[in-house]
Design a protein around this motif. Structure first.
Motif, short mmCIF file in Angstrom:
data_model
loop_
_atom_site.label_atom_id
_atom_site.label_comp_id
_atom_site.label_asym_id
_atom_site.label_seq_id
_atom_site.Cartn_x
_atom_site.Cartn_y
_atom_site.Cartn_z
N ASN A 169 2.19 4.47 6.64
CA ASN A 169 1.11 3.94 5.82
C ASN A 169 0.56 2.70 6.48
N ASN A 176 -2.11 0.93 5.39
CA ASN A 176 -3.01 0.26 4.45
C ASN A 176 -4.46 0.69 4.68
N SER A 177 -4.63 2.00 4.79
CA SER A 177 -5.97 2.54 4.99
C SER A 177 -5.94 4.00 4.55
N THR A 195 8.57 -0.35 5.73
CA THR A 195 8.13 0.92 5.19
C THR A 195 9.24 1.55 4.38
N ARG A 207 3.34 -5.40 3.93
CA ARG A 207 2.87 -5.97 5.19
C ARG A 207 3.44 -7.37 5.40
N LEU A 260 4.23 0.65 2.08
CA LEU A 260 4.24 -0.39 3.11
C LEU A 260 4.15 -1.76 2.48
N THR A 320 8.24 6.31 9.48
CA THR A 320 9.66 6.45 9.19
C THR A 320 9.97 7.91 8.90
N THR A 375 -4.33 0.75 -1.62
CA THR A 375 -4.33 -0.25 -0.55
C THR A 375 -4.41 -1.63 -1.20
N ASN A 376 -3.91 -2.61 -0.50
CA ASN A 376 -4.00 -4.02 -0.95
C ASN A 376 -3.56 -4.18 -2.40
N ASN A 419 10.53 -1.38 20.08
CA ASN A 419 11.04 -1.58 18.72
C ASN A 419 11.13 -0.29 17.90
N THR A 471 6.69 -9.24 7.91
CA THR A 471 7.78 -9.08 8.86
C THR A 471 9.04 -9.81 8.39
N ASN A 503 10.59 -7.69 13.41
CA ASN A 503 9.52 -7.26 14.31
C ASN A 503 8.54 -6.30 13.66
N THR A 504 8.86 -5.86 12.46
CA THR A 504 8.08 -4.80 11.84
C THR A 504 7.70 -5.13 10.41
N TYR A 505 6.58 -4.58 9.94
CA TYR A 505 6.32 -4.49 8.51
C TYR A 505 7.36 -3.52 7.94
N SER A 532 0.71 -3.17 15.75
CA SER A 532 2.00 -3.27 16.44
C SER A 532 3.18 -3.43 15.50
N THR A 533 2.91 -3.77 14.24
CA THR A 533 4.02 -3.99 13.31
C THR A 533 4.18 -2.84 12.32
N ILE A 534 3.40 -1.77 12.49
CA ILE A 534 3.48 -0.64 11.57
C ILE A 534 4.17 0.53 12.27
N PHE A 535 5.22 1.04 11.66
CA PHE A 535 6.01 2.13 12.21
C PHE A 535 6.08 3.26 11.20
N SER A 564 0.86 -1.18 0.00
CA SER A 564 0.00 0.00 0.00
C SER A 564 0.89 1.23 0.00
N GLN A 565 0.31 2.38 -0.32
CA GLN A 565 1.12 3.59 -0.34
C GLN A 565 0.27 4.84 -0.22
#
Lengths: 159, 189
Positions: free
Chosen positions: B141, B143-144, A109, A129, A127, B117, A77-78, B178, A131, A105-107, B112-115, A59-60
């Motif tokens: 982002n 995803n929304s 970006t 999605r 993004l 930047t 999205t998606n 994190n 990890t 630990n993160t998606y 919890s996994t979206i940060f 997504s962006q």
């Protein structure tokens, strides 16, 4: 002091190439920096994909200005990839910062500055999605890149 | 092929001069109300902060990334920004503030996994003839329709060399586990 900002790979594409993949990316760095500089067939979009993942988990959000359009923002999205820019046979440059690309630990970006001589100048936040650590990065065109398209990948390592 | 030179002032993070990692802070499970880089050496030309950040606000959308220099809590800062949320473009600014808004982070409500930047350039940070300028490329982002992509600029109205930088989320919240903040020094010729 060990190098912090390291060139990892670079290539200059010939004509008719529609995609290029940086593969076997080391997990030793903190961030990746991708520089895309060149042109593509008229009507071509330029995209990013990670780890060859074609599922709809990208997504962006963008901010850009274009000829006759003022300043606008759009989003996807998606999606199955991140769109760096839409080109129309013009010269483009984009710098994408893929942050903490090996952090499980993160998606993931990416933030980018991009522009082309036809109409676009702006930023995007993308993004993925997942990890999973990023170990490959594919740059794609709808049709094909023009000969001379330069792709460079760098790693930045934090203490 | 060596590292390419600087294309334009708009492109953060791309340099021809040596680029050194100075300090890194990773937030642990207890969270952090703020993070600071201290004892910053004056031997570089510019500084760059590269971070992924998330705050404890359980709403969705973007939280703030505030920055303060040398512990100066006076009304000596200013900032401007332009950003898009996927449908609307907005701009904002403030002057004589006690912090500079150099970017954004991702609120905990996004997941919890979206940060978020951010890359912040602190230009001529040790020059004692100039006020200090900040430049941020930032986004999140989820995803929304609650995404953010934007450019920020900031000012610290003080000619002292910068020896410390503090980063703070939205008032009343804390950095979550994190979140990671890295400081780099960029040498001039």
């Amino acid at each position: 002091m060990a190098s912090t900002y390291t060139p990892l790979a670079t290539t200059t594409l010939g004509s008719g190439v529609s995609s290029y993949t940086f593969s076997s990316i080391s997990s030793a760095y903190t961030d990746l920096v991708l520089i895309v500089n060149g042109s593509a067939t008229s009507g071509t979009g330029v995209y990013l994909r990670f780890n060859g993942d074609t599922s709809s988990i990208y997504s962006q959000t963008t901010l850009f200005t274009y000829t006759g359009g003022g300043v606008v923002s759009d989003q996807t999205t998606n999606s199955s990839l991140i769109s760096l820019t839409n080109m129309y046979g013009t010269q483009m440059i984009a710098t994408a910062q893929i942050m903490n690309y090996s952090n499980t630990n993160t998606y993931k970006t990416a933030i980018a500055r991009r522009g082309d001589t036809y109409q676009h100048e702006g930023t995007l936040t993308g993004l993925w999605r997942s990890t999973s650590a990023i170990n490959s990065l594919t740059i794609l065109a709808d049709v094909a890149f023009n000969s001379g398209m330069s792709l460079s990948l760098y790693g930045i390592k934090a203490k | 092929m060596g590292i390419l030179g600087i294309y334009a002032s708009q492109i953060s993070g791309h340099l021809s001069a040596p680029f050194d990692s100075l300090q890194t802070v990773t937030v642990g499970s207890g969270g952090a109300s703020s993070i600071s880089f201290t004892s910053i050496p004056s031997i570089y030309k510019h500084l760059q902060i590269r971070c992924i950040a998330r705050e404890s606000d359980t709403n969705v959308g973007a939280g703030a990334l505030w920055m303060q220099a040398n512990g100066d809590t006076g009304s000596n800062y200013a900032w401007h920004r332009i950003w898009g949320n996927g449908s609307t473009v907005s701009a904002g600014n403030a002057s004589s503030t006690t912090w500079s808004l150099v970017g954004i982070n991702s609120r905990a409500g996004n997941g919890s996994t979206i940060f978020g930047t951010t890359i912040v350039d602190v230009l001529d940070y040790s020059e004692t003839t100039k006020y200090k300028t900040f430049r941020g490329l930032t986004g999140e982002n989820p995803n929304s329709s609650n995404g953010y992509s934007g450019l920020h600029s900031g000012l610290w109205m003080n000619t002292n060399a910068i020896s410390s930088l503090t980063l703070l989320p939205t008032s009343g919240y804390s950095w979550t586990e994190n979140s990671k903040f890295a400081l780099y020094g960029i040498k001039g010729d």
